[in-house]
Design an enzyme around this catalytic site. Structure first.
Site, PDB file in Angstrom:
ATOM      1  N   ALA A   1       0.560  -1.022   0.422  1.00 42.93           N
ATOM      2  CA  ALA A   1       0.000   0.567  -0.263  1.00 42.93           C
ATOM      3  C   ALA A   1       0.783   1.663  -0.047  1.00 42.93           C
ATOM      4  CB  ALA A   1      -0.878   0.633   0.813  1.00 42.93           C
TER       5      ALA A   1
ATOM      6  N   GLY B   1      -0.092  -5.630  -0.090  1.00 43.63           N
ATOM      7  CA  GLY B   1      -0.897  -5.827  -0.955  1.00 43.63           C
ATOM      8  C   GLY B   1      -0.209  -6.055  -2.276  1.00 43.63           C
TER       9      GLY B   1
ATOM     10  N   GLU C   1      -0.275  -9.301  -2.542  1.00 38.47           N
ATOM     11  CA  GLU C   1      -1.519  -9.982  -2.798  1.00 38.47           C
ATOM     12  C   GLU C   1      -2.006  -9.804  -4.363  1.00 38.47           C
ATOM     13  OE1 GLU C   1      -5.029  -8.374  -0.581  1.00 38.47           O
ATOM     14  OE2 GLU C   1      -3.358  -7.580   0.791  1.00 38.47           O
TER      15      GLU C   1
ATOM     16  N   GLU D   1       2.678  -6.640   7.937  1.00 41.23           N
ATOM     17  CA  GLU D   1       1.237  -6.221   8.125  1.00 41.23           C
ATOM     18  C   GLU D   1       0.848  -6.619   9.327  1.00 41.23           C
ATOM     19  OE1 GLU D   1      -1.519  -7.458   4.859  1.00 41.23           O
ATOM     20  OE2 GLU D   1       1.063  -7.002   5.395  1.00 41.23           O
TER      21      GLU D   1
END
Length: 165
Positions: A84, A134, A137, A157
């Protein structure tokens, strides 16, 4: 044949033209029919909102192109994707607690993951460096993943008590 390069929603850019603005994607369709989308947000290719929009548009454009047989997602430079864009977190808090009752702030990110996962063309994450949070991901949304020998993946995270996704 000269490669056609793309920026954002795959606007044609030819080799030798000035590079596109940062916080976007670059894509090229190779002569063998492989579309390559590069995440481009130096220094770590973080997932800024503009990059997320650009990634979704680039994937959709390559899926619609009949000359493209498969799609590779990779990062520009030495990072695949650092996750992010932390500087955008403050923007999420600005509208107040009621702003996201209808649509969650992370919905655009989830939408691009769905576009990648649902692609009728094979998608491959070419993990060329760190893929964190992310970024991992994004790689997991692809149908297949290949990783460079010195690359690494992770969900940092969770060390902060936050769940991925």
């Amino acid at each position: 044949a000269q490669d056609i390069f793309c920026s954002g929603p795959c606007l044609a850019v030819r080799r030798g033209d000035p590079p596109p603005a940062a916080m976007t994607t670059q894509c090229a369709v190779r002569p063998d029919g492989v579309g390559v989308v590069s995440l481009d947000n130096a220094p770590v290719n973080s997932l800024a909102s503009t990059l997320i929009e650009s990634l979704k548009a680039s994937i959709a454009k390559l899926v619609a192109d009949p000359a493209v047989k498969a799609i590779v997602v990779t990062g520009k430079g030495n990072f695949f994707c650092g996750g992010a864009e932390i500087s955008e977190f403050a923007k999420l808090l600005g509208p107040g607690p009621g702003a996201y009752k209808e649509v969650h702030a992370s919905q655009p990110f989830h939408d691009v993951m769905d576009v990648i996962d649902a692609s009728p063309k094979t998608t491959v994450a070419a993990i060329n460096g760190l893929a964190l949070g992310g970024g991992l991901e994004v790689a997991l949304a692809c149908h297949y993943r290949v990783i460079a020998p010195k690359a690494a993946v992770g969900f940092p995270e969770v060390m902060l008590g936050l769940l991925p996704g």
